[in-house]
Design a protein around this motif. Structure first.
Motif, PDB file in Angstrom:
ATOM      1  N   TYR A  20     -65.992 -19.765 -11.557  1.00 10.20           N
ATOM      2  CA  TYR A  20     -65.744 -19.210 -10.228  1.00 10.20           C
ATOM      3  C   TYR A  20     -65.426 -20.318  -9.227  1.00 10.20           C
ATOM      4  O   TYR A  20     -64.468 -20.211  -8.443  1.00 10.20           O
ATOM      5  N   ILE A  21     -66.207 -21.391  -9.247  1.00 12.11           N
ATOM      6  CA  ILE A  21     -65.961 -22.501  -8.342  1.00 12.11           C
ATOM      7  C   ILE A  21     -64.589 -23.112  -8.608  1.00 12.11           C
ATOM      8  O   ILE A  21     -63.801 -23.345  -7.679  1.00 12.11           O
ATOM      9  N   MET A  22     -64.289 -23.350  -9.871  1.00 16.20           N
ATOM     10  CA  MET A  22     -63.036 -24.024 -10.212  1.00 16.20           C
ATOM     11  C   MET A  22     -61.820 -23.139  -9.935  1.00 16.20           C
ATOM     12  O   MET A  22     -60.730 -23.636  -9.657  1.00 16.20           O
ATOM     13  N   GLN A  23     -62.009 -21.839  -9.971  1.00 23.07           N
ATOM     14  CA  GLN A  23     -60.920 -20.918  -9.618  1.00 23.07           C
ATOM     15  C   GLN A  23     -60.635 -20.944  -8.121  1.00 23.07           C
ATOM     16  O   GLN A  23     -59.505 -20.699  -7.684  1.00 23.07           O
ATOM     17  N   ASN A  24     -61.655 -21.264  -7.327  1.00 25.62           N
ATOM     18  CA  ASN A  24     -61.524 -21.204  -5.877  1.00 25.62           C
ATOM     19  C   ASN A  24     -61.329 -22.571  -5.222  1.00 25.62           C
ATOM     20  O   ASN A  24     -61.367 -22.676  -3.990  1.00 25.62           O
ATOM     21  N   MET A  25     -61.116 -23.609  -6.011  1.00 30.40           N
ATOM     22  CA  MET A  25     -60.862 -24.932  -5.455  1.00 30.40           C
ATOM     23  C   MET A  25     -59.478 -24.988  -4.808  1.00 30.40           C
ATOM     24  O   MET A  25     -58.641 -24.107  -5.016  1.00 30.40           O
TER      25      MET A  25
END
Length: 204
Positions: free
Chosen positions: A134-139
């Motif tokens: 989720y974090i890496m998708q929203n970077m």
């Protein structure tokens, strides 16, 4: 007020240790015990020696290297989810799943989290790897994480480090949506708690 949360803080809160989560958020560290020190040392050895403990890890696997004092923080990722929430993480290992350029936005990634202790890999919350995706998708420059691995590590009789158990999780948008709901729910609770504390202090 902008919250800066990590998996450790979110997971601590989810387990009911609200005081512990707030302490971590405020930068009040938990005193290290022997098991924690050994786990940290094992992580450092894996990273420094680039140990590919899982047979499918490619040569171009990217290992964590945390040295913020040198502005060198490999595998540190963060995402601003909204105006009041930033999430951050440090991945032990990430690696490309396709034989294409790593900079290709269509490249798919795997992420590995090494675990020590008594729990089997399957007993550790899989939400952690969902959250990483989720974090890496929203970077700002997203990475598409489609596989997550929780791997238990230990030492043999000669002090060598090996992986004795791991669990694989296929990550799709449904899993990432679960992570988003998990994050927003807990982050909102933490935000409200801190806001109430601040309001109380203001009145006093």
């Amino acid at each position: 007020m902008k919250l800066k949360l990590s998996w450790t803080i979110l997971n601590t809160w989810a387990k009911g240790d609200h005081a512990g989560a707030i302490k971590t958020l405020m930068g009040i560290g938990i005193p290290e015990n022997e098991a924690m020190r050994e786990g940290k040392q094992m992580h450092e050895v894996i990273s420094t020696q680039r140990l590919r403990l899982l047979d499918f890890m490619p040569e171009n696997s990217i290992f964590e290297k945390v040295a913020p004092e040198k502005n060198d923080w490999i595998n540190y990722f963060y995402a601003d989810i909204n105006e009041w929430l930033r999430l951050s993480m440090v991945a032990d290992v990430i690696f490309p799943l396709k034989k294409t350029d790593q900079a290709d936005p269509l490249q798919e990634w795997g992420v590995i989290d090494w675990k020590t202790g008594r729990q089997k890999s399957s007993e550790v919350s899989k939400m952690q790897v969902y959250l990483y995706a989720y974090i890496m998708q929203n970077m700002k420059y997203p990475k598409n994480v489609t596989e997550g691995y929780i791997a238990h590590i230990d030492k043999d009789g000669n002090g060598g480090i090996y992986c004795n158990d791991y669990s694989t999780y296929i990550i799709n948008q449904e899993k990432i949506d679960l992570a988003e709901n998990y994050v927003i729910t807990i982050a909102s609770e933490i935000y409200d708690t801190l806001q109430k504390r601040q309001n109380k202090l203001t009145k006093e």
